[in-house]
Design an enzyme around this catalytic site. Structure first.
Site, PDB file in Angstrom:
ATOM      1  N   CYS A 106       5.299 -30.668  24.184  1.00  0.00           N
ATOM      2  CA  CYS A 106       6.059 -29.478  24.573  1.00  0.00           C
ATOM      3  C   CYS A 106       5.058 -28.334  24.508  1.00  0.00           C
ATOM      4  O   CYS A 106       4.640 -27.945  23.423  1.00  0.00           O
ATOM      5  CB  CYS A 106       7.241 -29.207  23.635  1.00  0.00           C
ATOM      6  SG  CYS A 106       8.026 -27.623  24.039  1.00  0.00           S
ATOM      7  N   CYS A 109       6.799 -24.923  22.802  1.00  0.00           N
ATOM      8  CA  CYS A 109       7.149 -24.871  21.375  1.00  0.00           C
ATOM      9  C   CYS A 109       7.058 -26.272  20.799  1.00  0.00           C
ATOM     10  O   CYS A 109       5.955 -26.777  20.608  1.00  0.00           O
ATOM     11  CB  CYS A 109       8.499 -24.206  21.150  1.00  0.00           C
ATOM     12  SG  CYS A 109       9.814 -24.731  22.258  1.00  0.00           S
ATOM     13  N   SER A 110       8.175 -26.922  20.553  1.00  0.00           N
ATOM     14  CA  SER A 110       8.078 -28.220  19.879  1.00  0.00           C
ATOM     15  C   SER A 110       9.264 -29.108  20.228  1.00  0.00           C
ATOM     16  O   SER A 110       9.706 -29.902  19.393  1.00  0.00           O
ATOM     17  CB  SER A 110       8.000 -28.013  18.374  1.00  0.00           C
ATOM     18  OG  SER A 110       9.123 -27.261  17.953  1.00  0.00           O
ATOM     19  N   CYS A 111       9.802 -28.993  21.456  1.00  0.00           N
ATOM     20  CA  CYS A 111      10.942 -29.807  21.848  1.00  0.00           C
ATOM     21  C   CYS A 111      10.570 -31.289  21.741  1.00  0.00           C
ATOM     22  O   CYS A 111       9.467 -31.679  22.119  1.00  0.00           O
ATOM     23  CB  CYS A 111      11.364 -29.471  23.271  1.00  0.00           C
ATOM     24  SG  CYS A 111      11.867 -27.750  23.426  1.00  0.00           S
TER      25      CYS A 111
HETATM   26 FE    FE Z   1       9.817 -26.809  23.081  1.00  0.00          FE
END
Ligand code: FE
Length: 198
Positions: A106, A109-111
């Protein structure tokens, strides 16, 4: 969460806490219930789920076809879902072949497909991984100790708030005699993200 996708983890956490506090103050959410729902969700979330999905796909071509066509519709066959009582996220399963290798990131961000892989590892959330795996996936994989066959094309899949990805690794050679449960034991979290062969 489908709101601001660009904030840092800390900013997002602060927003979530703020919204939680508002809902609690207005009596819309019972904090004990909310904690219980989140704890139950996380307790069910583990890379063992993703590994079961992969092992079934290796053993059952029809399931593999359904999984690749519509992962959200196929997961309930194994008692799994991308919802976890919360908003359902779109899942696309991307299969490694003898010509193509897939990696998940991602960039914003950090999906991450938490329902199938559990909480994301620190490196997945790091800026170094997010920026570099797109530019030079082979070098990043090398740092994971994974030397990719130069003949393979690499596709990097960028997850988002609504769309998550999981890699379907190739079944290792010489595993024809193993049953589904033992096959699942070969699958690693990093393999499900494409930074390990299996
Ligand atoms: Fe994300």
């Amino acid at each position: 969460m489908s709101g601001d996708h660009h904030g840092s983890d800390a900013a997002i956490s602060a927003q979530v806490r703020h919204v939680e506090a508002l809902l609690e103050r207005r009596g819309l959410v019972d904090p004990v219930e909310l904690d219980r729902a989140l704890a139950a969700y996380l307790a069910r979330s583990s890379p063992a789920n993703g590994a079961r999905v992969v092992a079934r796909a290796w053993c059952d071509d029809a399931f593999r076809g359904r999984l690749l066509a519509d992962a959200n519709a196929a997961l309930p066959e194994l008692g799994l879902s991308m919802g976890g009582g919360l908003q359902e996220q779109r899942l696309k399963v991307v299969p490694n072949t003898d010509r193509e290798h897939n990696v998940v990131v991602c960039t914003l961000c950090s999906c991450y497909p938490i329902a199938l892989l559990g909480p994301s590892p620190t490196w997945y959330k790091s800026e170094a991984y997010r920026a570099r795996v797109v530019r030079d996936p082979r070098e990043v994989l090398r740092e994971f100790g994974f030397e990719l066959d130069p003949g393979l094309d690499v596709t990097v899949w960028d997850a988002s708030a609504e769309s998550r990805y999981m890699v379907l690794p190739r079944r290792p050679e010489g595993t024809g005699g193993l049953d589904e449960e033992h096959l699942a034991g070969l699958v690693t979290r990093n393999g499900l993200l494409g930074v390990a062969p299996v």
